[in-house]
Write a protein that holds these residues in place. Sequence first.
Motif, PDB file in Angstrom:
ATOM      1  N   VAL A   1       0.879  -1.175   0.000  1.00  0.00           N
ATOM      2  CA  VAL A   1       0.000   0.000   0.000  1.00  0.00           C
ATOM      3  C   VAL A   1       0.910   1.216   0.000  1.00  0.00           C
ATOM      4  O   VAL A   1       1.812   1.325   0.832  1.00  0.00           O
ATOM      5  CB  VAL A   1      -0.936   0.023   1.231  1.00  0.00           C
ATOM      6  CG1 VAL A   1      -1.820   1.261   1.217  1.00  0.00           C
ATOM      7  CG2 VAL A   1      -1.796  -1.236   1.277  1.00  0.00           C
ATOM      8  N   ASN A   2       0.647   2.148  -0.939  1.00  0.00           N
ATOM      9  CA  ASN A   2       1.641   3.170  -1.254  1.00  0.00           C
ATOM     10  C   ASN A   2       1.162   4.593  -0.914  1.00  0.00           C
ATOM     11  O   ASN A   2       0.878   5.396  -1.788  1.00  0.00           O
ATOM     12  CB  ASN A   2       1.999   3.065  -2.743  1.00  0.00           C
ATOM     13  CG  ASN A   2       3.195   3.912  -3.115  1.00  0.00           C
ATOM     14  OD1 ASN A   2       3.920   4.369  -2.248  1.00  0.00           O
ATOM     15  ND2 ASN A   2       3.381   4.129  -4.399  1.00  0.00           N
ATOM     16  N   GLY A   3       0.997   4.876   0.397  1.00  0.00           N
ATOM     17  CA  GLY A   3       0.676   6.241   0.824  1.00  0.00           C
ATOM     18  C   GLY A   3      -0.707   6.720   0.425  1.00  0.00           C
ATOM     19  O   GLY A   3      -0.862   7.836  -0.078  1.00  0.00           O
ATOM     20  N   ILE A   4      -1.733   5.904   0.669  1.00  0.00           N
ATOM     21  CA  ILE A   4      -3.084   6.255   0.222  1.00  0.00           C
ATOM     22  C   ILE A   4      -3.810   7.137   1.244  1.00  0.00           C
ATOM     23  O   ILE A   4      -3.521   7.100   2.436  1.00  0.00           O
ATOM     24  CB  ILE A   4      -3.936   5.007  -0.097  1.00  0.00           C
ATOM     25  CG1 ILE A   4      -4.129   4.134   1.145  1.00  0.00           C
ATOM     26  CG2 ILE A   4      -3.309   4.205  -1.235  1.00  0.00           C
ATOM     27  CD1 ILE A   4      -5.114   2.986   0.943  1.00  0.00           C
ATOM     28  N   ASN A   5      -4.745   7.933   0.731  1.00  0.00           N
ATOM     29  CA  ASN A   5      -5.573   8.819   1.554  1.00  0.00           C
ATOM     30  C   ASN A   5      -7.036   8.665   1.139  1.00  0.00           C
ATOM     31  O   ASN A   5      -7.337   8.714  -0.045  1.00  0.00           O
ATOM     32  CB  ASN A   5      -5.187  10.287   1.356  1.00  0.00           C
ATOM     33  CG  ASN A   5      -3.737  10.558   1.700  1.00  0.00           C
ATOM     34  OD1 ASN A   5      -3.379  10.690   2.855  1.00  0.00           O
ATOM     35  ND2 ASN A   5      -2.893  10.634   0.669  1.00  0.00           N
ATOM     36  N   PHE A   6      -7.923   8.494   2.106  1.00  0.00           N
ATOM     37  CA  PHE A   6      -9.359   8.536   1.828  1.00  0.00           C
ATOM     38  C   PHE A   6     -10.125   8.641   3.138  1.00  0.00           C
ATOM     39  O   PHE A   6      -9.571   8.434   4.223  1.00  0.00           O
ATOM     40  CB  PHE A   6      -9.819   7.301   1.033  1.00  0.00           C
ATOM     41  CG  PHE A   6      -9.739   5.989   1.770  1.00  0.00           C
ATOM     42  CD1 PHE A   6     -10.815   5.501   2.497  1.00  0.00           C
ATOM     43  CD2 PHE A   6      -8.582   5.209   1.713  1.00  0.00           C
ATOM     44  CE1 PHE A   6     -10.752   4.287   3.161  1.00  0.00           C
ATOM     45  CE2 PHE A   6      -8.506   3.997   2.370  1.00  0.00           C
ATOM     46  CZ  PHE A   6      -9.583   3.528   3.098  1.00  0.00           C
ATOM     47  N   SER A   7     -11.393   9.008   3.043  1.00  0.00           N
ATOM     48  CA  SER A   7     -12.251   9.073   4.228  1.00  0.00           C
ATOM     49  C   SER A   7     -13.635   8.549   3.881  1.00  0.00           C
ATOM     50  O   SER A   7     -14.037   8.556   2.718  1.00  0.00           O
ATOM     51  CB  SER A   7     -12.344  10.505   4.759  1.00  0.00           C
ATOM     52  OG  SER A   7     -12.927  11.357   3.785  1.00  0.00           O
ATOM     53  N   LEU A   8     -14.341   8.075   4.894  1.00  0.00           N
ATOM     54  CA  LEU A   8     -15.711   7.568   4.733  1.00  0.00           C
ATOM     55  C   LEU A   8     -16.617   8.314   5.695  1.00  0.00           C
ATOM     56  O   LEU A   8     -16.251   8.531   6.855  1.00  0.00           O
ATOM     57  CB  LEU A   8     -15.778   6.065   5.045  1.00  0.00           C
ATOM     58  CG  LEU A   8     -15.546   5.070   3.909  1.00  0.00           C
ATOM     59  CD1 LEU A   8     -14.136   5.209   3.344  1.00  0.00           C
ATOM     60  CD2 LEU A   8     -15.754   3.639   4.416  1.00  0.00           C
ATOM     61  N   GLU A   9     -17.789   8.691   5.190  1.00  0.00           N
ATOM     62  CA  GLU A   9     -18.767   9.418   6.006  1.00  0.00           C
ATOM     63  C   GLU A   9     -19.824   8.445   6.544  1.00  0.00           C
ATOM     64  O   GLU A   9     -19.964   7.324   6.066  1.00  0.00           O
ATOM     65  CB  GLU A   9     -19.455  10.496   5.158  1.00  0.00           C
ATOM     66  CG  GLU A   9     -18.502  11.494   4.506  1.00  0.00           C
ATOM     67  CD  GLU A   9     -17.690  12.285   5.505  1.00  0.00           C
ATOM     68  OE1 GLU A   9     -18.205  12.537   6.619  1.00  0.00           O
ATOM     69  OE2 GLU A   9     -16.549  12.640   5.184  1.00  0.00           O
ATOM     70  N   GLY A  10     -20.589   8.919   7.518  1.00  0.00           N
ATOM     71  CA  GLY A  10     -21.709   8.136   8.019  1.00  0.00           C
ATOM     72  C   GLY A  10     -22.786   7.993   6.944  1.00  0.00           C
ATOM     73  O   GLY A  10     -22.979   8.905   6.143  1.00  0.00           O
ATOM     74  N   GLY A  11     -23.457   6.857   6.897  1.00  0.00           N
ATOM     75  CA  GLY A  11     -24.514   6.631   5.921  1.00  0.00           C
ATOM     76  C   GLY A  11     -24.009   6.445   4.508  1.00  0.00           C
ATOM     77  O   GLY A  11     -24.705   6.768   3.550  1.00  0.00           O
TER      78      GLY A  11
END
Length: 238
Positions: A17-27
């Motif tokens: 895994v090469n320096g990944i960025n992400f986010s998840l919201e509710g729902g």
Amino acid sequence: MLEVEGLIKKYGNQYAVNGINFSLEGGEVVGLLGPNGAGKSTTMKCIVGLLRKTAGEIRIGGHDHLSVEAKKLFSYIPETPHVYDLLTVQEHLQFIAQAYSVSDWKQKAEHWMEMYELIDKKDKLGRDLSKGMRQKVSICCALLPDPKVLFFDEPMIGLDPKAIKNTKRIFRELKEQGKTILVSTHLIDSVESIADRIMIMKDGNIIGNDTLSNLKASFNQENDASLEDLFLELTKDE
């Protein structure tokens, strides 16, 4: 509900895994797609703490992902379900209920066992269950504590058509309740109809992260192109 910043996982000099960025919201239901070796399962195992990350920050509900506070918020269903040989189906659910202090657990356990047609198997030992039955037990155990975040790694593998349909329906119901779901899968059609957003990984990098319609527009795909068409185009070898 989930924030991943600069996640790196190395084996020697090899970046899984090469320096990944992400986010998840509710729902939100997010499909995590990628060919074999793309880093999907590694990413998920780093998030839930089964693999030690090389670098990066992971927060679940604002808490460090390895903290007890974070662990109370999520459930994880692995690709290969693990059950205890000498516990019955019902005892698996009892064990989870006691670990998470679930009130009225018998009623809730019965609901999920009925959903996955396990009522008549509730006294069967783990060692006597088929892979599909183990997967159903694993899903029931994950749903029992009513977590805010669910991580599914290949949830449909080994399930019969009725169980797959029920699982998709449960995803929709959980989404309506504001739960966050990350689904890693090879079965592209299983997420196309339920995912709000698609993340596509290749060689340890996220090469696409958006709604299906936006991804099609970004990569000049026709509106009638399927997710499978888009996936094959993005992940093809140069």
